[in-house]
Enzyme design. Structure first.
Site, PDB file in Angstrom:
ATOM      1  N   GLN A  98      34.230  30.478  42.447  1.00  0.00           N
ATOM      2  CA  GLN A  98      34.997  30.036  43.564  1.00  0.00           C
ATOM      3  C   GLN A  98      35.306  28.550  43.677  1.00  0.00           C
ATOM      4  OE1 GLN A  98      36.585  32.271  45.602  1.00  0.00           O
ATOM      5  NE2 GLN A  98      37.629  30.523  46.761  1.00  0.00           N
ATOM      6  N   LYS A 148      36.748  38.951  49.051  1.00  0.00           N
ATOM      7  CA  LYS A 148      36.909  39.525  47.745  1.00  0.00           C
ATOM      8  C   LYS A 148      35.909  40.720  47.592  1.00  0.00           C
ATOM      9  CE  LYS A 148      39.050  35.097  46.132  1.00  0.00           C
ATOM     10  NZ  LYS A 148      38.605  33.981  45.025  1.00  0.00           N
ATOM     11  N   ASP A 155      40.646  35.262  37.535  1.00  0.00           N
ATOM     12  CA  ASP A 155      41.447  34.236  38.124  1.00  0.00           C
ATOM     13  C   ASP A 155      42.872  33.654  37.390  1.00  0.00           C
ATOM     14  OD1 ASP A 155      40.757  33.480  40.846  1.00  0.00           O
ATOM     15  OD2 ASP A 155      39.177  32.387  40.209  1.00  0.00           O
TER      16      ASP A 155
HETATM   17  N1  GUN Z   1      39.972  28.677  45.639  1.00  0.00           N
HETATM   18  C1  GUN Z   1      41.316  28.721  46.317  1.00  0.00           C
HETATM   19  N2  GUN Z   1      41.756  29.646  45.862  1.00  0.00           N
HETATM   20  C2  GUN Z   1      41.039  30.191  44.729  1.00  0.00           C
HETATM   21  C3  GUN Z   1      41.295  31.242  43.776  1.00  0.00           C
HETATM   22  O1  GUN Z   1      42.303  31.832  43.800  1.00  0.00           O
HETATM   23  N3  GUN Z   1      40.129  31.481  42.981  1.00  0.00           N
HETATM   24  C4  GUN Z   1      39.146  30.722  43.044  1.00  0.00           C
HETATM   25  N4  GUN Z   1      38.055  30.897  42.182  1.00  0.00           N
HETATM   26  N5  GUN Z   1      38.749  29.475  43.937  1.00  0.00           N
HETATM   27  C5  GUN Z   1      39.933  29.404  44.714  1.00  0.00           C
END
Ligand code: GUN
Length: 293
Positions: free
Chosen positions: A96, A52, A119
């Site tokens: 996350q 990211k 998100d």
């Molecule tokens: N864990 C697995 N996929 C995601 C996601 O798209 N966003 C976040 N914040 N955590 C995750």
């Protein structure tokens, strides 16, 4: 059979975003700014967050990574979220997942200002998505819809089976696939651990979206010739031939299924890169205040 190249599409989109950011900056705006909170050292989460941050660089965004050890308290996390909510220099942020057991993920998600929830996990964004209002769409479902759009895959009236009912993928992708939109307008069946006749139902599907986290679950006998297969699975399986000691395996038995279908996403290189791209898109929308003022 067409292999859906998520990596290429994601790179195209990131270039489109970077061009828009260049224009924004030339017009005197500051760069979009994404912050990420990472708790602990889970291998998968480390990789996702590093990717990211890398994607932010490609798009010309500013990024901030805030790290905590596994023993961080819920209170400290909530306090950090509060600071990010109030920081005018931060357009959007993510926490996350998964989080350690002593922290309530739901409480954390609900503490995020929905206007910065890039998100798309906050109940306000989920609720708005379900009734078709402008919102931050959850990244993986939005990435899947974008792949279907860019490959011009017909979805109207199609029988779409979604395997899995997670809040992050299964439920939102089922909602988007049934929405009166293009892509969308499909007849959606969501199958999960308590479902009966899974094989038979999959074999009737024009589109299968597999998001179970069960490697190789979708076998060739479950796939109708000419079906479209979207594989969201990314389970780490041991692989002694790799330096890392593992490889990613999807929910689909790719070798045997690929020859039967019309379109298929590989793992890696299919849905994964699109997920990060959707997060970048949401951050750009947040910076431009296009969804919420
Ligand atoms: N864990 C697995 N996929 C995601 C996601 O798209 N966003 C976040 N914040 N955590 C995750």
């Amino acid at each position: 059979m067409t292999l859906i190249d998520g990596k290429k599409i994601a790179d195209d989109i990131k270039r489109e975003i970077a061009a828009e950011v260049d224009q924004m900056v030339a017009d005197g705006h500051r760069r979009p700014h994404l912050a990420a909170i990472l708790v602990g050292h889970d291998g998968g989460s480390e990789t996702y967050v590093a990717n990211k941050v890398k994607a932010c660089e490609m798009c010309g965004f500013r990024s901030t990574l805030i790290r905590f050890e596994d023993d961080v308290t819920e209170e400290t996390l909530l306090q950090t979220i509060d600071e990010l909510n109030r920081d005018p220099e931060v357009d959007g942020f993510i926490v996350q997942l998964p989080l350690p057991k002593h922290i309530s993920e739901q409480k954390i998600i609900e503490a995020i200002d929905y206007r910065k929830d890039v998100d798309g996990f906050h109940p306000i964004n989920v609720g708005r998505m379900s009734i078709g209002l402008p919102c931050f769409l959850s990244a993986t479902p939005a990435g899947i819809i974008e792949l279907l759009r860019r490959y011009e895959i017909p979805t109207r009236g199609a029988n779409c089976v979604v395997l899995g009912r997670s809040n992050i993928v299964g439920k939102p992708v089922a909602t988007l696939m049934m929405q009166k939109a293009n892509p969308g307008n499909a007849t959606v069946t969501v199958l999960h651990s308590a479902s009966k006749d899974i094989k038979e139902k999959c074999a009737e599907a024009d589109i299968i979206i597999a998001a179970l986290g069960s490697p190789g679950f979708v076998t060739a006998d479950m796939v109708k010739p000419g079906a479209v297969i979207i594989d969201v699975g990314t389970t780490r399986v041991p692989d002694a031939t790799r330096k890392s000691g593992f490889r990613l395996r999807g929910d689909v038995d790719f070798e045997n299924v690929a020859e039967k279908c019309s379109f298929i996403t590989p793992v890696p290189g299919g849905v994964g890169p699109m997920t990060i791209c959707s997060l970048m898109k949401n951050t750009l929308l947040a910076a431009k205040k296009e969804i919420y003022c």
